[in-house]
Design an enzyme around this catalytic site. Structure first.
Site, PDB file in Angstrom:
ATOM      1  N   HIS A 104       0.843  -1.202   0.000  1.00 54.05           N
ATOM      2  CA  HIS A 104       0.000   0.000   0.000  1.00 54.05           C
ATOM      3  C   HIS A 104       0.874   1.247   0.000  1.00 54.05           C
ATOM      4  CE1 HIS A 104       0.821  -1.246   4.128  1.00 54.05           C
ATOM      5  NE2 HIS A 104       0.838   0.034   4.430  1.00 54.05           N
ATOM      6  N   HIS A 106       0.765   5.103   1.369  1.00 57.18           N
ATOM      7  CA  HIS A 106       0.093   6.101   2.202  1.00 57.18           C
ATOM      8  C   HIS A 106       0.007   7.418   1.443  1.00 57.18           C
ATOM      9  CE1 HIS A 106       0.486   4.023   6.182  1.00 57.18           C
ATOM     10  NE2 HIS A 106       1.440   3.401   5.536  1.00 57.18           N
TER      11      HIS A 106
HETATM   12  P1  AMP Z   1       2.121   0.349   7.348  1.00 64.04           P
HETATM   13  O1  AMP Z   1       2.555   0.508   8.789  1.00 64.04           O
HETATM   14  O2  AMP Z   1       2.886   1.172   6.367  1.00 64.04           O
HETATM   15  O3  AMP Z   1       2.058  -1.113   6.989  1.00 64.04           O
HETATM   16  O4  AMP Z   1       0.642   0.934   7.287  1.00 64.04           O
HETATM   17  C1  AMP Z   1      -0.478   0.231   7.641  1.00 64.04           C
HETATM   18  C2  AMP Z   1      -1.576   1.223   7.839  1.00 64.04           C
HETATM   19  O5  AMP Z   1      -2.819   0.530   7.807  1.00 64.04           O
HETATM   20  C3  AMP Z   1      -1.512   1.948   9.187  1.00 64.04           C
HETATM   21  O6  AMP Z   1      -1.419   3.354   8.957  1.00 64.04           O
HETATM   22  C4  AMP Z   1      -2.824   1.575   9.858  1.00 64.04           C
HETATM   23  O7  AMP Z   1      -3.389   2.647  10.553  1.00 64.04           O
HETATM   24  C5  AMP Z   1      -3.698   1.163   8.683  1.00 64.04           C
HETATM   25  N1  AMP Z   1      -4.751   0.228   8.991  1.00 64.04           N
HETATM   26  C6  AMP Z   1      -4.649  -0.932   9.684  1.00 64.04           C
HETATM   27  N2  AMP Z   1      -5.844  -1.560   9.733  1.00 64.04           N
HETATM   28  C7  AMP Z   1      -6.716  -0.785   9.032  1.00 64.04           C
HETATM   29  C8  AMP Z   1      -8.109  -0.873   8.721  1.00 64.04           C
HETATM   30  N3  AMP Z   1      -8.853  -1.913   9.146  1.00 64.04           N
HETATM   31  N4  AMP Z   1      -8.682   0.108   7.994  1.00 64.04           N
HETATM   32  C9  AMP Z   1      -7.938   1.167   7.584  1.00 64.04           C
HETATM   33  N5  AMP Z   1      -6.625   1.301   7.836  1.00 64.04           N
HETATM   34  C10 AMP Z   1      -6.017   0.357   8.562  1.00 64.04           C
END
Ligand code: AMP
Ligand code: ZN
Length: 141
Positions: A104, A106
């Site tokens: 993903h 951000h």
């Molecule tokens: P990363 O740490 O780069 O892997 O980012 C993962 C992101 O996913 C974090 O910013 C979390 O806040 C977000 N996240 C985790 N679970 C969910 C969810 N169910 N819906 C939306 N965002 C999520």
């Protein structure tokens, strides 16, 4: 189109609708939704529909699609929220701060004085060291 999936993965569950999300947009290969732990208001994620954990294993065309989706979201963020800046951030591996091993990008709107620690100061590197690493990477391409 079929995608690899991982039954235990939270983003795979969002892709199939098992877990709800605030969905911004969706196309054949990607989905974008709001981050539930926003760094700043408007923090969103552009996500591959298929389960590929990191940049080194995702097919190039899917990565391109995720980038295109991130750009669409970023344009809306810039137009509507008028942040002082936007970071596109993509983490690979726990050591890089990745908490969800499903690729993903951000889309992170920035606000004056938000204290988000992404920016680092310039510190001149050692030229010989840069060149030595450069040679290794060039040979690995
Ligand atoms: P990363 O740490 O780069 O892997 O980012 C993962 C992101 O996913 C974090 O910013 C979390 O806040 C977000 N996240 C985790 N679970 C969910 C969810 N169910 N819906 C939306 N965002 C999520
Ligand atoms: Zn997944």
């Amino acid at each position: 189109m079929t995608h690899p999936t991982d039954a235990g993965c939270i983003f795979c569950k969002i892709v199939v609708g098992q877990i709800p999300c605030f969905k911004l947009l969706e196309d054949e290969a990607t989905i974008a939704f709001m981050d539930i732990n926003p760094v700043n208001p408007g923090h969103a994620l552009a996500v591959a529909k298929g389960h590929w954990p990191t940049v080194d294993v995702i097919p190039a065309d899917v990565l391109s699609s995720v980038a295109r989706t991130a750009q669409k979201v970023a344009k809306a963020v810039v137009k509507e929220l008028k942040p002082v800046g936007v970071n596109l951030l993509q983490a690979n591996g726990e050591g890089a701060g990745q908490s969800v091993p499903h690729l993903h990008i951000h889309v992170m709107p920035r606000r004056e004085g938000d204290g988000v620690a992404l920016n680092w100061g310039y510190k001149p590197g050692d030229k010989a060291e840069i060149e030595a690493i450069y040679k290794r990477l060039k040979a690995a391409l």
